[in-house]
Design an enzyme around this catalytic site. Structure first.
Site, mmCIF file in Angstrom:
data_model
loop_
_atom_site.group_PDB
_atom_site.id
_atom_site.type_symbol
_atom_site.label_atom_id
_atom_site.label_comp_id
_atom_site.label_asym_id
_atom_site.label_seq_id
_atom_site.Cartn_x
_atom_site.Cartn_y
_atom_site.Cartn_z
ATOM 1 C CD GLU A 284 133.977 5.069 77.684
ATOM 2 O OE1 GLU A 284 132.764 5.351 77.650
ATOM 3 O OE2 GLU A 284 134.443 4.018 77.194
ATOM 4 C CE LYS A 347 129.671 7.354 73.799
ATOM 5 N NZ LYS A 347 129.682 5.998 74.382
ATOM 6 C CB CYS A 397 133.025 4.323 74.109
ATOM 7 S SG CYS A 397 132.558 2.571 74.263
#
Length: 531
Positions: A284, A347, A397
């Site tokens: 990430e 995301k 994440c």
């Protein structure tokens, strides 16, 4: 024989007397057992009896309110040990004073403890009921689900996650998910408690029923693993290389360190490149620069897949300008072996006070918790990225601990799950170990390989049975090479989701209705009761 029974009864009576004098201690012990059921300090076996001390404490409580307090104490003792790392994050990267970091952590702990307090109150109401061993686990699962989704949700270390190394048991997650595992664990606690307290025919019947269910789950796990492995043998695959740069968060956005960071990732990638047509994964926000602007570093990144003849997935900060201003996105880019951008995933599920700051006017000091660039905006949907005819589901994440995100990818025919994360925020705490152990379950629920690239670790490869094929240590620059398969195995959980939670809600609601009805009938005058 009678003397032995009398001696046992006297022993249990002594224990019960002592329990009434030590309720708070028992509540604390339950909390400590819950904490010790999770990594990195704990063992999953602790979960199977962690709630029994709380049950004993609640059984002799003088009131409903007392039970609430005891449950809250258990929650405090447990969650302080589980999420203490919050203080480390906000002090070291939010630049808050230690006392304020502790206060923020304790506020979260108090919120999470409310759910265990409500559970303890429910146990108090159920303590003398014949259906105790059924309704108590249903109540736990109902509250655990609310904790996981209410106010954006915090599903961190739900009870079922404690069993991530219990290979045969966790196979059941492809039917009822982690919540199903939590139900069984709480049921075992409830049955053991009931046997210790009552030793009645109904208690032994509950124990026998649970034994048969648990045996069936383990038998299912054994044969399911064999079945999944047979499917894996015939499935096509690809070689992957997961790059762990181990970049310290304090220099991650330092312009003077940009070249060094990129060279670290490039060197590890070239030295550990997969076979032609394979996949290289960076973590990430691995890129320490703006990928959307032309630069020498962008050219270096684009040349990597050409040089290694591999697909290339990496995390980067993305931005979109509009009349309303600039929106920043936490994104993952996929480049083809020719260096062309094949897709981008933004995301979807952002972390409050980590990636965006709600209520900033009320708590302006929390603004510091977003690093450097300010708030992020969320992506629109969980959309797979295409490697020619294969689909890749990307979880960035925190999304790695969200079952519904992996389910969406599975139902969109994803062939592989990829979790990219930056756990440098957590430092040398338990959090990286907890984070990895939870992400593992996405592989079992969907029966897909899950590969994970983490900046400072833990990076790893998990097969569709939940077996950790390989993993790295934390805070080491490293690379993992391995082979993954593209499986096509249907699962009940992927198709139907948390239907088991709905059943648990219904069971508990039925209990409430029946309980209220009995109380209402008792309240009525005898003349009305007889009609």
């Amino acid at each position: 024989m009678k003397s032995k029974i009398n001696a046992t009864d006297k022993f249990l009576s002594t224990i019960k007397y002592q329990i009434t004098e030590n309720e708070i201690i028992l509540a604390v012990i339950s909390g400590l057992f819950l904490f010790l059921a999770f990594p990195k300090h704990g063992f999953g076996r602790m979960a199977w009896f962690a709630l029994i001390p709380l049950f004993f404490a609640v059984q002799k409580s003088q009131s409903f309110k007392r039970a609430l307090v005891l449950g809250f104490i258990t929650g405090i003792a447990g969650y302080v040990g589980i999420v203490y790392w919050i203080t480390y994050v906000v002090v070291n990267y939010g630049y808050l004073p230690l006392y304020l970091g502790i206060i923020i952590m304790l506020l979260l702990v108090c919120y999470l403890s409310i759910y265990i307090a409500l559970f303890a109150a429910g146990v108090y109401s159920l303590r003398d009921k014949n259906y105790f061993c059924l309704v108590v686990p249903a109540l736990w699962v109902s509250l655990e689900y609310l904790k996981s989704y209410l106010f954006t949700g915090f599903p961190w270390e739900n009870l079922g996650y404690s069993q991530y190394l219990n290979a045969y048991f966790i196979q059941f997650a492809d039917i009822f998910g982690v919540f199903g595992l939590s139900f069984i664990i709480v049921a075992v606690n409830a049955v053991i408690f009931t046997l210790l307290v009552k030793r009645t025919k109904s208690a032994f019947l509950s124990a026998l029923t649970l034994f048969l269910i648990l045996s069936s789950i383990y038998i299912y796990g054994y044969f399911r693993i064999e079945n999944v492995r047979e499917s894996m043998n015939d499935a096509p695959g690809i070689e992957v290389s997961l790059i762990q740069g181990n970049i310290d968060q304090s220099v991650k956005w330092d312009e003077l360190s940009q070249s060094k960071i990129i060279n670290t990732y490039l060197d590890l990638s070239i030295q550990n490149s997969p076979q032609d047509g394979g996949l290289i994964v960076w973590p990430e926000t691995a890129l320490p620069f703006n990928y959307q602007q032309d630069s020498f570093m962008r050219e270096q990144v684009n040349n990597l897949p050409k040089e290694t003849k591999s697909w290339f997935l990496f995390g980067a900060v993305n931005f979109i300008r509009s009349r309303q201003g600039t929106s920043f996105l936490n994104s993952a880019y996929l480049l083809s072996p020719e260096g062309a951008i094949e897709g981008r995933y933004d995301k979807v599920h952002l972390v409050p006070y980590g990636e965006y700051v709600p209520m900033r006017t009320i708590f302006p000091f929390i603004k510091k918790l977003t690093e450097g660039i300010g708030d992020f905006s969320s992506g629109e949907t969980y959309q797979p990225l295409f490697m020619e005819d294969k689909k890749m589901g990307v979880l960035i994440c925190y999304e790695g601990i969200l079952p519904h995100a992996a389910r969406i990818y599975k139902n969109k025919s994803a062939d592989l799950l990829v979790n990219i994360t930056n756990d440098a925020w957590f430092g040398p705490t338990s959090a990286p170990y907890q984070h990895f152990s939870m992400a593992l379950f996405r592989a079992v629920e969907t029966r897909l390989y899950m590969i994970r690239a983490a900046n400072t670790g833990i990076s790893g490869i998990v097969d569709p049975t939940g077996r950790i094929v390989s993993q790295t240590e934390i805070f080491e620059a490293d690379a993992l090479r391995g082979h993954v398969k593209f499986t096509k195995i249907e699962t009940f959980y992927a198709r139907h989701g948390d239907i088991f939670v709905v059943i648990c809600f219904i069971v508990f609601v039925i209990f409430i209705i029946l309980n209220w009805r009995r109380r209402f009938v008792k309240w009525l005058p005898k003349t009305f009761r007889n009609r």
